[in-house]
Design a protein around this motif. Structure first.
Motif, PDB file in Angstrom:
ATOM      1  N   UNK A 180      13.791  -6.281  21.210  1.00  0.00           N
ATOM      2  CA  UNK A 180      13.351  -6.777  21.058  1.00  0.00           C
ATOM      3  C   UNK A 180      12.480  -7.679  19.479  1.00  0.00           C
ATOM      4  N   UNK A 181      13.129  -6.484  18.797  1.00  0.00           N
ATOM      5  CA  UNK A 181      12.718  -6.681  17.455  1.00  0.00           C
ATOM      6  C   UNK A 181      13.451  -5.837  16.330  1.00  0.00           C
ATOM      7  N   UNK A 182      13.547  -6.436  14.880  1.00  0.00           N
ATOM      8  CA  UNK A 182      14.252  -6.086  13.875  1.00  0.00           C
ATOM      9  C   UNK A 182      13.614  -6.147  13.345  1.00  0.00           C
TER      10      UNK A 182
ATOM     11  N   UNK B  38      12.278   5.150  12.225  1.00  0.00           N
ATOM     12  CA  UNK B  38      12.590   5.683  13.609  1.00  0.00           C
ATOM     13  C   UNK B  38      11.202   7.132  14.059  1.00  0.00           C
ATOM     14  N   UNK B  39      11.217   7.752  13.211  1.00  0.00           N
ATOM     15  CA  UNK B  39       9.792   8.719  13.862  1.00  0.00           C
ATOM     16  C   UNK B  39       8.538   7.998  13.731  1.00  0.00           C
ATOM     17  N   UNK B  40       7.957   6.976  12.542  1.00  0.00           N
ATOM     18  CA  UNK B  40       6.869   5.986  12.575  1.00  0.00           C
ATOM     19  C   UNK B  40       7.124   5.144  14.307  1.00  0.00           C
ATOM     20  N   UNK B  41       8.188   4.636  14.631  1.00  0.00           N
ATOM     21  CA  UNK B  41       8.067   4.211  15.906  1.00  0.00           C
ATOM     22  C   UNK B  41       8.311   4.511  17.030  1.00  0.00           C
ATOM     23  N   UNK B  42       8.819   5.332  17.128  1.00  0.00           N
ATOM     24  CA  UNK B  42       8.673   6.365  18.395  1.00  0.00           C
ATOM     25  C   UNK B  42       6.714   7.473  17.852  1.00  0.00           C
ATOM     26  N   UNK B  43       6.431   7.389  17.080  1.00  0.00           N
ATOM     27  CA  UNK B  43       5.121   8.272  17.266  1.00  0.00           C
ATOM     28  C   UNK B  43       4.246   6.333  18.095  1.00  0.00           C
TER      29      UNK B  43
ATOM     30  N   UNK C 274       4.139  -7.494  19.392  1.00  0.00           N
ATOM     31  CA  UNK C 274       5.033  -7.646  20.366  1.00  0.00           C
ATOM     32  C   UNK C 274       6.649  -6.775  21.031  1.00  0.00           C
ATOM     33  N   UNK C 275       6.708  -5.476  19.798  1.00  0.00           N
ATOM     34  CA  UNK C 275       7.611  -5.539  20.168  1.00  0.00           C
ATOM     35  C   UNK C 275       7.931  -4.318  20.650  1.00  0.00           C
ATOM     36  N   UNK C 276       9.036  -3.647  21.440  1.00  0.00           N
ATOM     37  CA  UNK C 276       9.210  -2.195  22.418  1.00  0.00           C
ATOM     38  C   UNK C 276      10.680  -1.327  21.812  1.00  0.00           C
ATOM     39  N   UNK C 277      11.529  -2.308  21.944  1.00  0.00           N
ATOM     40  CA  UNK C 277      12.864  -1.699  21.188  1.00  0.00           C
ATOM     41  C   UNK C 277      13.364  -2.391  20.026  1.00  0.00           C
ATOM     42  N   UNK C 278      13.623  -1.300  18.979  1.00  0.00           N
ATOM     43  CA  UNK C 278      13.138  -1.780  17.478  1.00  0.00           C
ATOM     44  C   UNK C 278      14.375  -1.294  17.608  1.00  0.00           C
ATOM     45  N   UNK C 279      15.280  -2.647  16.701  1.00  0.00           N
ATOM     46  CA  UNK C 279      16.083  -2.403  15.095  1.00  0.00           C
ATOM     47  C   UNK C 279      15.934  -2.484  13.594  1.00  0.00           C
ATOM     48  N   UNK C 280      16.473  -0.783  13.692  1.00  0.00           N
ATOM     49  CA  UNK C 280      16.270  -0.540  12.003  1.00  0.00           C
ATOM     50  C   UNK C 280      17.733  -0.879  11.109  1.00  0.00           C
ATOM     51  N   UNK C 281      17.636  -1.591  10.652  1.00  0.00           N
ATOM     52  CA  UNK C 281      19.103  -1.758   9.588  1.00  0.00           C
ATOM     53  C   UNK C 281      18.955  -1.310   8.894  1.00  0.00           C
TER      54      UNK C 281
ATOM     55  N   UNK D 143       0.820  -1.129   0.105  1.00  0.00           N
ATOM     56  CA  UNK D 143       0.015  -0.355   0.012  1.00  0.00           C
ATOM     57  C   UNK D 143       0.418   0.817   0.229  1.00  0.00           C
ATOM     58  N   UNK D 144       0.672   1.895  -0.682  1.00  0.00           N
ATOM     59  CA  UNK D 144       0.992   3.554  -0.748  1.00  0.00           C
ATOM     60  C   UNK D 144       1.225   3.858   0.367  1.00  0.00           C
ATOM     61  N   UNK D 145       2.166   4.311   1.094  1.00  0.00           N
ATOM     62  CA  UNK D 145       1.870   5.635   3.014  1.00  0.00           C
ATOM     63  C   UNK D 145       2.465   4.336   4.152  1.00  0.00           C
ATOM     64  N   UNK D 146       1.993   2.897   2.877  1.00  0.00           N
ATOM     65  CA  UNK D 146       2.352   2.247   4.344  1.00  0.00           C
ATOM     66  C   UNK D 146       3.434   2.356   5.664  1.00  0.00           C
ATOM     67  N   UNK D 147       4.426   2.854   4.776  1.00  0.00           N
ATOM     68  CA  UNK D 147       5.660   2.769   5.973  1.00  0.00           C
ATOM     69  C   UNK D 147       5.180   3.702   7.306  1.00  0.00           C
ATOM     70  N   UNK D 148       3.661   4.440   7.842  1.00  0.00           N
ATOM     71  CA  UNK D 148       3.552   5.111   8.324  1.00  0.00           C
ATOM     72  C   UNK D 148       2.766   3.836   9.157  1.00  0.00           C
ATOM     73  N   UNK D 149       2.479   2.596   8.627  1.00  0.00           N
ATOM     74  CA  UNK D 149       2.082   1.786  10.079  1.00  0.00           C
ATOM     75  C   UNK D 149       2.900   0.585  10.749  1.00  0.00           C
ATOM     76  N   UNK D 150       4.170   1.629  10.602  1.00  0.00           N
ATOM     77  CA  UNK D 150       5.679   0.797  11.273  1.00  0.00           C
ATOM     78  C   UNK D 150       5.362   0.724  12.296  1.00  0.00           C
ATOM     79  N   UNK D 151       4.963   1.754  13.358  1.00  0.00           N
ATOM     80  CA  UNK D 151       4.773   1.645  14.201  1.00  0.00           C
ATOM     81  C   UNK D 151       3.793   0.622  15.543  1.00  0.00           C
ATOM     82  N   UNK D 152       2.873   0.904  14.350  1.00  0.00           N
ATOM     83  CA  UNK D 152       1.884  -0.246  15.707  1.00  0.00           C
ATOM     84  C   UNK D 152       1.526  -1.988  14.792  1.00  0.00           C
ATOM     85  N   UNK D 153       2.323  -1.607  13.705  1.00  0.00           N
ATOM     86  CA  UNK D 153       2.830  -3.242  13.089  1.00  0.00           C
ATOM     87  C   UNK D 153       3.748  -3.639  14.765  1.00  0.00           C
TER      88      UNK D 153
END
Length: 384
Positions: free
Chosen positions: A89-91, A51-56, A29-36, A14-24
């Motif tokens: 706890x999530x990659x 990083x912004x999508x995660x922190x939001x 079950x992730x609370x501390x994610x590493x973006x590689x 879906x176009x713009x689906x990067x905005x779902x990153x944090x909720x996904x």
């Protein structure tokens, strides 16, 4: 017809689906994610967006941006150490195949004492992996839907880890992330995806009807949109088609196989650091043409998909036309078409051919036609 077909449990396109990153991530079950990812994507701002999508969404994010092409063991191990040090706890793999392949192995290694060499091969990986997401920014490798990671050993050899544990929990396809890719970064992965589809369709060891159907649709979508995305990289519909075509090709080949094009391309990547998609594109013409006596029926079937307006007198004529069609795509891509322009000399050919026939023989075994040392040398020589 006996088979097992593996794919990620969830694919989002879906176009713009990067905005779902944090909720996904929260769903996983992730609370501390590493973006590689890699330095180029960080310069484009993609790392900051992730990083912004995660922190939001209340998920802590750590950016690891040291990924290199054909990821060496040293980079993977460095990322694993960073993940452990920060209690990740999530990659998330964000980028091309190198970033996603690195992320897969990091997710698998954080809770494992296995060495990378012990993981190499089929179903050798043990232990549990962290939740894993893959976000491709190129339409090419299909790594977001495969259970394989290809790394480069300390000896400079390509090493493949095959394990269902490497399948991401979610493949997130956002075509908007591919809009800023320049033509050469668009062309090489796209040709790589085409090779995936063709080799899956002609595999002689694990060919299956599901992979066949995916490969046919992949080659149709990729070829129909290739020139459009090179001429108009902002064409969102064409970018969606390329990204989906790449994903379908990835699903096809990982459940079927790749073959001799990949075998010949691996030394080019490991020894001369030619990007994987480009190295595949360099050798696909001579390999596919060599394969015609054994694969003319399948190539003729693909010819009818990509050049439906043509009429042929025989399967052999159609197969030759199909290979020529792919040759022309490379010629029109803007990529270099000769190995010598990329640092390869005639003196390098015997060593590369020895590696192909002795150390990567598993990929010759899946090829529709056997090949020997002299034949590999000849194929390399034809694109020198």
């Amino acid at each position: 017809m006996s088979m097992t077909f593996l794919t990620p449990p969830r694919i989002i396109c879906e176009p713009g689906s990067i905005s779902q990153l944090g909720s996904l991530c929260s769903e996983l079950g992730g609370s501390k994610a590493m973006v590689i990812t890699d330095p180029r994507l960080v310069k484009l701002g993609y790392g900051d967006v992730a990083i912004k999508m995660l922190e939001d969404a209340g998920v802590s994010g750590l950016l690891y941006d040291k990924v290199e092409a054909d990821p060496p063991y040293s980079v993977v191990l460095d990322a694993v150490a960073a993940a452990k040090h920060n209690d990740i706890d999530l990659v998330i793999g964000l980028g091309g195949g190198s970033s996603i392949d690195t992320a897969k192995v990091v997710a698998l290694s954080v809770n494992s004492d296995q060495s990378l060499d012990d993981m190499v091969g089929t179903d050798q990986a043990t232990g549990s992996r962290l939740p894993l997401m893959a976000i491709p920014t190129t339409a090419g490798t299909g790594s977001e839907v495969t259970f394989v990671s290809v790394l480069t050993s300390e000896e400079g050899l390509k090493k493949a880890i095959y394990s269902p544990k490497l399948l991401p929990d979610i493949a997130l396809l956002d075509p908007e992330l591919t809009l800023d890719m320049p033509p050469h970064v668009t062309a090489a992965p796209a040709l790589d995806a085409m090779v995936h589809a063709v080799e899956a369709y002609t595999s002689r060891t694990r060919k299956n009807p599901i992979s066949d159907a995916l490969a046919v649709k992949a080659i149709e979508m990729l070829c129909a949109n290739f020139k459009t995305v090179l001429e108009d990289g902002k064409n969102l519909e064409a970018r969606i088609a390329m990204l989906l075509g790449s994903t379908l090709a990835g699903m096809a080949f990982v459940n079927s196989s790749v073959a001799a094009v990949h075998a010949l391309s691996y030394p080019l990547g490991a020894k001369f650091h030619i990007p994987h998609g480009h190295s595949n594109a360099l050798v696909m013409g001579p390999v596919f043409r060599f394969n015609i006596p054994a694969a003319k029926t399948q190539y003729a079937e693909l010819a009818a998909i990509v050049i439906p307006e043509r009429q042929f007198n025989s399967d052999e004529d159609a197969a030759e036309a199909f290979v020529t069609y792919l040759d022309n795509l490379l010629a029109d891509s803007g990529l270099e078409t000769r190995m010598s322009a990329l640092g390869v000399s005639e003196d390098d050919i015997p060593d590369m051919a020895h590696e192909v026939t002795e150390k990567i023989a598993r990929l010759i075994a899946t090829n529709p036609r056997d090949m020997n040392f002299d034949e590999v040398c000849s194929m390399y020589g034809s694109v020198l």
